[in-house]
Enzyme design. Structure first.
Site, PDB file in Angstrom:
ATOM      1  N   ASP A  77      -1.264  -2.011  -4.098  1.00 45.16           N
ATOM      2  CA  ASP A  77      -2.619  -1.874  -3.562  1.00 45.16           C
ATOM      3  C   ASP A  77      -3.062  -0.406  -3.644  1.00 45.16           C
ATOM      4  OD1 ASP A  77      -4.874  -2.861  -2.260  1.00 45.16           O
ATOM      5  OD2 ASP A  77      -3.997  -2.747  -0.244  1.00 45.16           O
TER       6      ASP A  77
ATOM      7  N   SER B 135       0.851  -1.201   0.000  1.00 44.45           N
ATOM      8  CA  SER B 135       0.000   0.000   0.000  1.00 44.45           C
ATOM      9  C   SER B 135       0.887   1.251   0.000  1.00 44.45           C
ATOM     10  CB  SER B 135      -0.866   0.009   1.261  1.00 44.45           C
ATOM     11  OG  SER B 135      -0.032   0.189   2.400  1.00 44.45           O
TER      12      SER B 135
ATOM     13  N   THR C 229      -5.618  -6.676   8.068  1.00 42.60           N
ATOM     14  CA  THR C 229      -5.914  -6.550   9.504  1.00 42.60           C
ATOM     15  C   THR C 229      -5.686  -7.850  10.284  1.00 42.60           C
ATOM     16  OG1 THR C 229      -7.465  -4.784   9.030  1.00 42.60           O
ATOM     17  CG2 THR C 229      -7.781  -5.971  11.108  1.00 42.60           C
TER      18      THR C 229
HETATM   19  O1  LIG Z   1      -8.583  -4.548   1.685  1.00 44.92           O
HETATM   20  C1  LIG Z   1      -7.511  -4.581   2.267  1.00 44.92           C
HETATM   21  C2  LIG Z   1      -6.293  -4.073   1.608  1.00 44.92           C
HETATM   22  O2  LIG Z   1      -6.545  -3.494   0.362  1.00 44.92           O
HETATM   23  C3  LIG Z   1      -7.342  -5.121   3.657  1.00 44.92           C
HETATM   24  O3  LIG Z   1      -8.553  -5.354   4.301  1.00 44.92           O
HETATM   25  P1  LIG Z   1      -8.611  -5.680   5.878  1.00 44.92           P
HETATM   26  O4  LIG Z   1      -8.416  -4.390   6.611  1.00 44.92           O
HETATM   27  O5  LIG Z   1      -9.983  -6.248   6.123  1.00 44.92           O
HETATM   28  O6  LIG Z   1      -7.556  -6.669   6.187  1.00 44.92           O
HETATM   29  O1  LIG Z   2      -5.874  -0.864   1.924  1.00 45.46           O
HETATM   30  C1  LIG Z   2      -5.754  -1.040   3.114  1.00 45.46           C
HETATM   31  C2  LIG Z   2      -4.669  -1.851   3.687  1.00 45.46           C
HETATM   32  O2  LIG Z   2      -5.105  -2.385   4.890  1.00 45.46           O
HETATM   33  C3  LIG Z   2      -3.399  -1.059   3.809  1.00 45.46           C
HETATM   34  O3  LIG Z   2      -3.383  -0.269   4.930  1.00 45.46           O
HETATM   35  P1  LIG Z   2      -2.252   0.885   5.107  1.00 45.46           P
HETATM   36  O4  LIG Z   2      -2.610   1.964   4.133  1.00 45.46           O
HETATM   37  O5  LIG Z   2      -2.394   1.301   6.542  1.00 45.46           O
HETATM   38  O6  LIG Z   2      -0.928   0.256   4.806  1.00 45.46           O
HETATM   39 ZN   LIG Z   3      -8.352  -2.404   0.125  1.00 45.55          ZN
END
Ligand SMILES: O=C(CO)COP(=O)(O)O
Ligand SMILES: O=C[C@H](O)COP(=O)(O)O
Ligand SMILES: [Zn+2]
Ligand SMILES: [Zn+2]
Length: 354
Positions: A83, A50, A278
Site C-alpha cells: 500500500d 503499509s 479503519t
Molecule cells: O485507504 C486506506 C488504505 O490505503 C484505508 O482507508 P480507511 O482509513 O478509510 O480504512
Molecule cells: O493508507 C492508510 C492505511 O490506513 C494505513 O495506515 P498506516 O500507515 O497507519 O498503517
Molecule cells: Zn490509502
C-alpha cells in the site's frame, strides 16, 4: 499455493461485476479474521501492507504472515499488495520480497506528504510499472489527493496523506487527465480522489453528493471504462462500533464514513478495489474495550484478541457479501506471476483508452 496478481483478480472482478475489499494487515489477528471470513464466504482476498505496518511488524514478519495465510488457506486466491509506495525503490524492494502487487503513489512526493506535479507522478509511475510488469507484478497508481471536500483539508492523522489545505481540483481526479495518465503509465488499477480520506474522521455528517463525489467516479469510468478504479479511505466507520468504544471508556467524537451503499454504487461504475483499514481498527478496539470492561479479572490476551478477531471477521464477511466478492474465489484459476509477465510482454494487457 494461490498467490495471485492484482491484475488477474481485478480483471475477473470487472468481468463479473464485483468489487474486492483490500484490507490492511499489521498482525496475526487481522490476517486470521480476513482469511476466516474469506473462507466462510468463498471470497478472493487482497491484503495490503503499509509503510506503517512494515515499521510495526517488520517486513519479514509481514511477509511470512501473508505467506502463512496462503499456506493455510490454499483454496483462497490472495493478492499480496504493498500500500502507498512512495518511490519506485520502495516498490522494487516489495517486489523482491515477493509481493504480487504494488501501489506507486506518485500523487505525493517521496515524503508522502507534499502533493507532486503531474509530470513527476507520470515519471515515477512509469518507472515502477516497467520494473513490476517485467516480474508479472501489478501496479496501482494514484491521481488526485485524498482529502475532505467539506474542509479542503488533507487527512493528516494517518501515516500517508498530504498536509494542509488542498484545492478543489486536487481533491477530485480529472477524467481527461486520468485517461492520459493510464495511457502513459500503463497502470493496472487507478486510485482516484472523490472526497474520501484515510482514518475515522472523514465527514462531520452523513455524506451527500457534494462531499462524497460518487458522480465523479461515474465520469471517470465513462471516460476510461477499461480501467480498474480504486477507492482509498473507504471505511464506513460503523456507528455501532463508535457507540461501543464510547460506552466502554473511549472518546471518539461524532464522525461518519463512506456508506456501504455508496461504495456499491461505485462498484457499478468501475470501482474494483476498496481500501479498508479503519473499520477493522474500530471493531477490534470496541471489542477489546468491551471484553476487558466485562471481564475485569481476565488477563490472558488471547481472550480479548479472540473477541477482536471475531468483530473484525464480521466486518470482513459483511463487506465480502455487500461488494459481491462472496462466491468468487472458487471461480478463479490462479495464474503465476511468470505467466503474467509473459502476458505483459506479449502486449495482452495494454490499457484500452479511446
Ligand atoms: O485507504 C486506506 C488504505 O490505503 C484505508 O482507508 P480507511 O482509513 O478509510 O480504512
Ligand atoms: O493508507 C492508510 C492505511 O490506513 C494505513 O495506515 P498506516 O500507515 O497507519 O498503517
Ligand atoms: Zn490509502
Ligand atoms: Zn495518495
Amino acid at each position: 499455493m494461490a498467490l495471485i496478481s492484482l491484475r488477474q483478480l481485478l480483471d475477473h472482478a470487472a468481468e463479473h461485476g464485483y468489487g474486492v475489499p483490500a484490507f490492511n494487515v499489521n498482525n496475526l489477528e487481522q490476517m486470521r479474521a480476513i482469511m476466516e471470513a474469506a473462507k466462510e464466504t468463498d471470497s478472493p482476498v487482497i491484503v495490503q501492507a503499509s509503510a506503517g505496518a512494515r515499521k510495526y511488524a517488520g517486513a519479514p514478519f509481514l511477509r511470512h504472515l501473508i505467506l502463512a495465510a496462503i499456506e493455510e488457506f490454499p483454496e483462497i486466491p490472495v493478492v499480496m499488495h504493498q500500500d502507498h509506495g512512495t518511490s519506485p525503490a520502495v516498490c522494487q524492494r516489495s517486489i523482491q520480497l515477493g509481493f504480487s502487487s504494488v501501489m506507486m503513489d506518485g500523487s505525493l512526493r517521496e515524503d508522502g506528504k507534499t502533493p507532486a506535479s503531474y509530470e513527476y507522478n507520470v515519471d515515477v509511475t512509469q518507472r515502477a510499472v516497467d520494473m513490476a510488469h517485467a516480474c508479472g507484478v501489478s501496479v496501482e497508481g494514484e491521481l488526485g489527493c485524498l482529502g475532505s471536500l467539506e474542509t479542503g483539508m488533507a487527512g493528516e492523522e494517518d501515516g500517508v496523506g498530504a498536509e494542509g489545505k488542498l484545492s478543489h481540483d486536487q481533491l477530485l481526479t480529472d477524467p481527461e487527465e486520468a485517461a492520459d495518465f493510464v495511457q502513459k503509465t500503463k497502470v493496472d488499477a487507478l486510485a482516484i480522489a472523490c472526497g474520501t480520506s484515510h482514518g475515522a474522521y472523514k465527514f462531520t455528517r452523513p455524506p451527500t453528493g457534494d462531499i462524497l463525489a460518487i458522480d465523479r467516479i461515474k465520469e471517470i469510468h465513462a471516460r476510461i471504462p477499461g480501467t480498474h478504479l480504486v477507492m482509498h479511505g473507504s471505511s464506513s466507520v460503523p456507528q455501532e462500533w463508535l457507540a461501543v468504544i464510547n460506552e466502554f471508556g473511549g472518546e471518539i467524537p461524532e464522525t461518519y464514513g463512506v456508506p456501504v451503499e455508496q461504495i456499491c454504487e461505485g462498484i457499478k461504475h468501475g470501482v474494483r478495489k476498496v481500501n479498508i483499514d479503519t473499520d477493522l481498527r474500530l471493531a477490534s478496539t470496541g471489542a477489546t474495550r468491551r471484553f476487558l470492561a466485562e471481564n475485569p479479572s481476565e488477563f490472558d490476551p488471547r481472550k480479548f484478541y479472540k473477541a477482536a478477531m471475531q468483530a473484525m471477521k464480521e466486518i470482513c464477511v459483511a463487506r465480502y457479501e455487500a461488494f459481491g466478492t462472496a462466491g468468487q474465489a472458487s471461480k478463479i484459476r490462479p495464474l503465476s506471476l511468470d505467466a503474467m509477465s509473459e502476458r505483459y510482454a506479449a502486449g495482452d494487457l495494454e490499457p484500452q483508452i479511446k
